[in-house]
Design an enzyme around this catalytic site. Sequence first.
Site, PDB file in Angstrom:
ATOM      1  CE  LYS B  76      11.529  35.599  48.339  1.00  0.00           C
ATOM      2  NZ  LYS B  76      10.240  35.412  47.622  1.00  0.00           N
ATOM      3  CB  SER B 151       8.836  39.069  46.934  1.00  0.00           C
ATOM      4  OG  SER B 151       8.673  37.663  46.964  1.00  0.00           O
ATOM      5  CB  SER B 175       7.291  36.256  44.486  1.00  0.00           C
ATOM      6  OG  SER B 175       6.613  37.358  45.010  1.00  0.00           O
TER       7      SER B 175
END
Lengths: 95, 486
Positions: B76, B151, B175
């Site tokens: 990420k 997210s 997330s």
Amino acid sequence: MALDKSEVEKIAHLARLRVSEAESDEVANRITDILTLIDQMQSVDTDSVEPLAHPLDVVQRLRKDKVTETDQREKLQALAPDTQDGLFLVPVVIE
Amino acid sequence: MIEKTVAELSAALSAGDVSSVELTQAYLARIAKHNATLNAYITVCEKPALAQAQKADEARADGASGPLLGIPMAHKDIFCTKGVKTTCGSKMLHNFIAPYNATVVEKLKTAGTVMLGKTNMDEFAMGSSNETSHFGPVRNPWDTDRVPGGSSGGSASAVAADLCAIATGTDTGGSIRQPASFCGITGFKPSYGRVSRWGMIAFASSLDQAGALSKSAEDSALLLNAMAGLDLKDSTSIDRKVDDYTSSLNDSMDGLKIGIPRQHFTEGLSADVEQVIRDALAEYEKLGATIKEIDLPNNHLSVSAYYVVAPAEASANLSRYDGVRYGYRCKSPIDLEDMYKRTRSEGFGDEVKRRIMVGTYALSAGFYDAYYRKAQKIRRLIKNDFNDAFKEVDVIVGPTSPHTAFELGAKTDPVAMYLEDIYTIAVNLAGLPGASIPAGLAKGLPVGMHLVAPDFAESKLLNIAHQFQSNTDWHKRKPPICDGEG
């Protein structure tokens, strides 16, 4: 708790953000909606409840007061928008 | 081959059926084909990835081994990666080349993984749909008109569409788990403090935790084995023995006590999602588990408390973006205040600015007791609810999200978006480990089942998830985008 434009302006200044006149109403409304959501928690009596700061109630670990970082000035300043002679440059603060 | 789990790829690599270079090339080809549509990666590291794969193959030839050696993965874009752009999904960091590796990145590099690239995400991890990214929304491979969740939406979309074998993510309010649910994969968030936060760009420091987006619970266990552990560079990292998270994957479910929270099966939960979860619970009963209804009486306050704690911590953490030392700076500032204000107003997106302002308000003079302190008290009540529940049951199970993936642009009201995390957010406030695993499909879209265990019961949680996956094949279902491809 409804926020008005002048409060939005005050918060924006504290957060060093700029909210334009055109967006000011929208921002005030959105933040008011969020504060309304937040205010649901005010309905609960928590007078005798201890606040929980860390999810596992752990205390901060302290390290020895000893220098562990090496000098990486050049490497780190290479990322900066503007530098001179090893210093970070910002607009003139004092004439 | 690219659709396989890390455990399967690892076996193929050690048997010499495939090399890391071949695997890396296959994933890079897949990325080249689908990333324009999915927008799952912000940065693809083609050359360094092939060099790392080459190195992994050479190490293996020299006798090295390990379950992650030569496995192509993605990080990420919230994790600092030395020499590689690290944007956190924001214009503020659009040009930021991290000068060091996050502890997670360093540990996974040491374990021999190959970094294919950096995945897209909601800006500063603030969002539940991946629509707040400065680099454009990510699309869900099950239906490209729909969001992947957020997210960690880029990581979830990439794993689901076989654009990598496994990916890291972070979870502050859901997330990892919510995008895993929307994309039909396994998402795993360890206990707070289990994995180092050093080099992981901070959003809400008392809630943030790194974890895995994977094709199976076993793969999450393999990644956690390499990621977990004390890090003196993160003062909240926990000094506690790291288990071998794969060692109890095969423990029996016989006698397992599952609690299902009444509060998670009320209005707001879509009927087809509820049916999938009830069917999945019946699977556990077949395996010898017993089901019991439990109460989490303060669950309905979790979103309110979270939207004080997270924005307050975010407003403090994001004060570092001032245009002085790194990242974006506005053009031609007239003075220092103008530079701060324009840099931050131009560099941050609307959602990030909203949360900074809510947090600033909550922490401003005179409001601390009414907001931050009050929220910390609610946090205690929420934690107590879980403690009480875990006196009676081993694991808490329910839906991860009230519904399946929604369409891009469907939710424009921030508060409606915040309520997306109604089942996941309390877990972060309490610091517990949580997972989402594929439990079935509703109208062709994946439904995630949410599993929550007591503090540091990661092994148990992964065991429970693995047993479901050993007896069902929902985690092996592939989105239509994967049809007819090897």
